[in-house]
Design an enzyme around this catalytic site. Structure first.
Site, PDB file in Angstrom:
ATOM      1  N   TYR A 142      16.700  23.601  46.135  1.00 30.79           N
ATOM      2  CA  TYR A 142      17.097  24.999  45.947  1.00 30.79           C
ATOM      3  C   TYR A 142      18.340  25.120  45.060  1.00 30.79           C
ATOM      4  O   TYR A 142      18.571  26.158  44.467  1.00 30.79           O
ATOM      5  CB  TYR A 142      17.441  25.647  47.299  1.00 30.79           C
ATOM      6  CG  TYR A 142      16.272  26.202  48.068  1.00 30.79           C
ATOM      7  CD1 TYR A 142      15.149  25.435  48.326  1.00 30.79           C
ATOM      8  CD2 TYR A 142      16.311  27.504  48.556  1.00 30.79           C
ATOM      9  CE1 TYR A 142      14.089  25.951  49.053  1.00 30.79           C
ATOM     10  CE2 TYR A 142      15.258  28.027  49.282  1.00 30.79           C
ATOM     11  CZ  TYR A 142      14.154  27.251  49.536  1.00 30.79           C
ATOM     12  OH  TYR A 142      13.112  27.769  50.263  1.00 30.79           O
ATOM     13  N   LYS A 190      10.336  12.680  53.151  1.00 31.79           N
ATOM     14  CA  LYS A 190       9.225  12.159  52.352  1.00 31.79           C
ATOM     15  C   LYS A 190       9.742  10.874  51.715  1.00 31.79           C
ATOM     16  O   LYS A 190       9.788  10.732  50.486  1.00 31.79           O
ATOM     17  CB  LYS A 190       8.811  13.223  51.318  1.00 31.79           C
ATOM     18  CG  LYS A 190       7.545  12.914  50.545  1.00 31.79           C
ATOM     19  CD  LYS A 190       6.274  13.089  51.351  1.00 31.79           C
ATOM     20  CE  LYS A 190       5.082  12.606  50.554  1.00 31.79           C
ATOM     21  NZ  LYS A 190       3.822  12.584  51.319  1.00 31.79           N
ATOM     22  N   ASP A 222       4.417  15.634  55.415  1.00 31.19           N
ATOM     23  CA  ASP A 222       3.001  16.023  55.489  1.00 31.19           C
ATOM     24  C   ASP A 222       2.455  15.758  56.890  1.00 31.19           C
ATOM     25  O   ASP A 222       1.728  16.568  57.462  1.00 31.19           O
ATOM     26  CB  ASP A 222       2.172  15.313  54.404  1.00 31.19           C
ATOM     27  CG  ASP A 222       2.460  13.828  54.266  1.00 31.19           C
ATOM     28  OD1 ASP A 222       3.415  13.327  54.906  1.00 31.19           O
ATOM     29  OD2 ASP A 222       1.715  13.151  53.527  1.00 31.19           O
ATOM     30  N   ASP A 246      12.081  25.194  55.178  1.00 31.36           N
ATOM     31  CA  ASP A 246      11.567  26.524  54.841  1.00 31.36           C
ATOM     32  C   ASP A 246      10.069  26.579  55.141  1.00 31.36           C
ATOM     33  O   ASP A 246       9.581  27.496  55.797  1.00 31.36           O
ATOM     34  CB  ASP A 246      11.828  26.798  53.352  1.00 31.36           C
ATOM     35  CG  ASP A 246      11.277  28.134  52.905  1.00 31.36           C
ATOM     36  OD1 ASP A 246      11.490  29.128  53.631  1.00 31.36           O
ATOM     37  OD2 ASP A 246      10.627  28.188  51.846  1.00 31.36           O
ATOM     38  N   ASP A 250       7.899  28.453  58.603  1.00 31.69           N
ATOM     39  CA  ASP A 250       6.862  29.490  58.465  1.00 31.69           C
ATOM     40  C   ASP A 250       5.600  29.030  59.184  1.00 31.69           C
ATOM     41  O   ASP A 250       4.945  29.803  59.881  1.00 31.69           O
ATOM     42  CB  ASP A 250       6.525  29.750  56.979  1.00 31.69           C
ATOM     43  CG  ASP A 250       7.238  30.976  56.416  1.00 31.69           C
ATOM     44  OD1 ASP A 250       8.385  31.226  56.818  1.00 31.69           O
ATOM     45  OD2 ASP A 250       6.638  31.669  55.565  1.00 31.69           O
TER      46      ASP A 250
HETATM   47  C1  IPM Z   1      13.861  31.954  54.158  1.00 33.68           C
HETATM   48  C2  IPM Z   1      13.313  32.593  52.905  1.00 33.68           C
HETATM   49  C3  IPM Z   1      14.248  32.285  51.743  1.00 33.68           C
HETATM   50  C4  IPM Z   1      14.320  30.772  51.606  1.00 33.68           C
HETATM   51  C5  IPM Z   1      13.857  32.946  50.389  1.00 33.68           C
HETATM   52  C6  IPM Z   1      13.738  34.431  50.515  1.00 33.68           C
HETATM   53  C7  IPM Z   1      14.780  32.557  49.279  1.00 33.68           C
HETATM   54  O1  IPM Z   1      12.021  32.162  52.672  1.00 33.68           O
HETATM   55  O2  IPM Z   1      14.995  32.286  54.544  1.00 33.68           O
HETATM   56  O3  IPM Z   1      13.166  31.133  54.763  1.00 33.68           O
HETATM   57  O4  IPM Z   1      13.452  30.174  50.965  1.00 33.68           O
HETATM   58  O5  IPM Z   1      15.262  30.193  52.126  1.00 33.68           O
HETATM   59 MG    MG Z   2      11.193  30.986  54.202  1.00 38.79          MG
END
Ligand code: IPM
Ligand code: MG
Length: 352
Positions: A142, A190, A222, A246, A250
């Site tokens: 990032y 990884k 993975d 990240d 999710d």
């Molecule tokens: C999160 C979001 C952010 C990230 C984006 C919006 C930049 O997905 O906080 O998980 O990738 O960190």
């Molecule tokens: Mg995110």
């Protein structure tokens, strides 16, 4: 207690969900005789529209001068797939994390009993799931440089960069957190491909000697993505670099039944920041359909961080009640009645 809270609603559904969290914080303040003093500030596309900078100095100052920051979401489709956009809202979020020194993002996976049958995973697989992802937040791909495009536009590059120090401080946090829990740490990397991951593993292995009471497991990302779905109960604390965290969180949110449920705390050197793990969900903005629970649960983490344990528990209980009573937004309604963002927030506040 008197606490100063910076409010950064951001973009998309951000303002709506933060407004509901404020309702709940106000209910807590009233019940316990606290005073929460809120200072709003702009971030993301909202700030770009205002002054051209997605994280202006004025916002930074408000955050730094606060006891905690409550943040909504960032992102606006006007800037997506728009190569001519010079600044992007997301840069504001990254700049905010970096300049506040928020190197650790703590994402607990919250399970609600009344949602066990809503998860796409079978009940027996997820009953009792309880883990925390410790995501590195201010390094890795990032932030690594160089990043960009070649002059002819036909090559693009990002760099994943980690220093030993950056890895040490986050891995240590993982070990320390494991110590307060079931004493199991999964280091996700990884290392079979990436040099940064090999350094992670080296750092973690060295540190493990200081934590003989912790069982450490090393797992490729993975494989971790698969195991999260296959045997989520096996995880206690997971520590990982920025982008892996990240993605995996999710994925993990699906276990809980909705991405709209998971809160997070970002901590580091300066003031701590609390934010839902989901994004700005622009398609839902202004429609009153977004789930405010992740932000409300982030507010629970916020008050707990400020030493108000019972207050945090009250918020969690109120959210559980709302879910159990079916006072939920459409993401959790599954054919039943869907309530609006504001109705859900008002109900939760009333339960406090
Ligand atoms: C999160 C979001 C952010 C990230 C984006 C919006 C930049 O997905 O906080 O998980 O990738 O960190
Ligand atoms: Mg995110």
């Amino acid at each position: 207690m008197l606490k100063n809270i910076a409010l950064l609603p951001g973009d998309g559904i951000g303002p709506e969900i933060v407004a509901e969290a404020v309702k709940v914080l106000d209910a807590v303040a009233k019940k316990y005789g606290h005073t929460f003093h809120y200072t709003p500030a702009k971030v993301g596309a909202a700030a770009i529209d205002d002054c051209g900078d997605p994280y202006p100095e004025s916002t930074h100052k408000i955050c730094r001068d606060s006891d905690a920051v409550l943040f909504g979401a960032i992102g606006d489709p006007r800037f997506d797939n728009n190569p001519s956009a010079k600044v992007r809202p997301e840069q504001g979020l990254l700049k905010m994390r970096k300049s506040l020194g928020l190197f650790a993002n703590i994402r607990p996976l919250i399970m609600f009993d009344s949602l066990l049958d809503r998860s796409p995973l079978r009940r027996e697989r997820i009953e009792g799931v309880d883990f925390v992802c410790v995501r590195e937040l201010t390094g890795g791909i990032y932030f690594g440089r160089p990043q960009g495009r070649s002059e002819d536009g036909n090559t693009a590059y990002d760099s994943c960069v980690y220093t030993r120090n950056e890895i040490e401080r986050i891995v240590r946090l993982g070990f320390e957190m494991a110590r307060t829990r079931r004493k199991h740490l999964t280091v996700v990397d990884k290392a079979n491909v990436l040099a940064t991951s090999r350094l992670w593993r080296e750092v973690a292995k060295n540190m493990a000697a200081e934590y003989p009471d912790i069982t450490v497991e090393y797992m490729f990302v993975d494989n971790a993505a698969m195991q999260l779905i296959q045997r989520p109960k096996a995880f206690d604390v997971m520590v990982t670099e920025n982008m892996f965290g990240d993605i995996l969180t999710d994925e993990a949110s699906v276990i809980s039944g909705s991405l709209g449920l998971l809160p997070s705390a970002s901590v580091g050197s300066e003031v701590a920041l609390f934010e839902p793990i989901h994004g700005s969900y622009p398609q839902a903005a202004g429609k009153g359909i977004a789930n405010p629970m992740a932000t409300i649960l982030s507010a629970a983490m916020l008050v707990e961080h400020l030493g108000m344990q019972q207050e945090g528990q009250d918020i969690r209980n109120a959210v559980s009640q709302a879910i159990a009573e079916g006072i939920v937004t459409e993401d959790l309604a599954e054919g039943g009645k869907a309530y609006s963002t504001a109705e859900v927030g008002t109900y939760i506040a009333s339960r406090i």
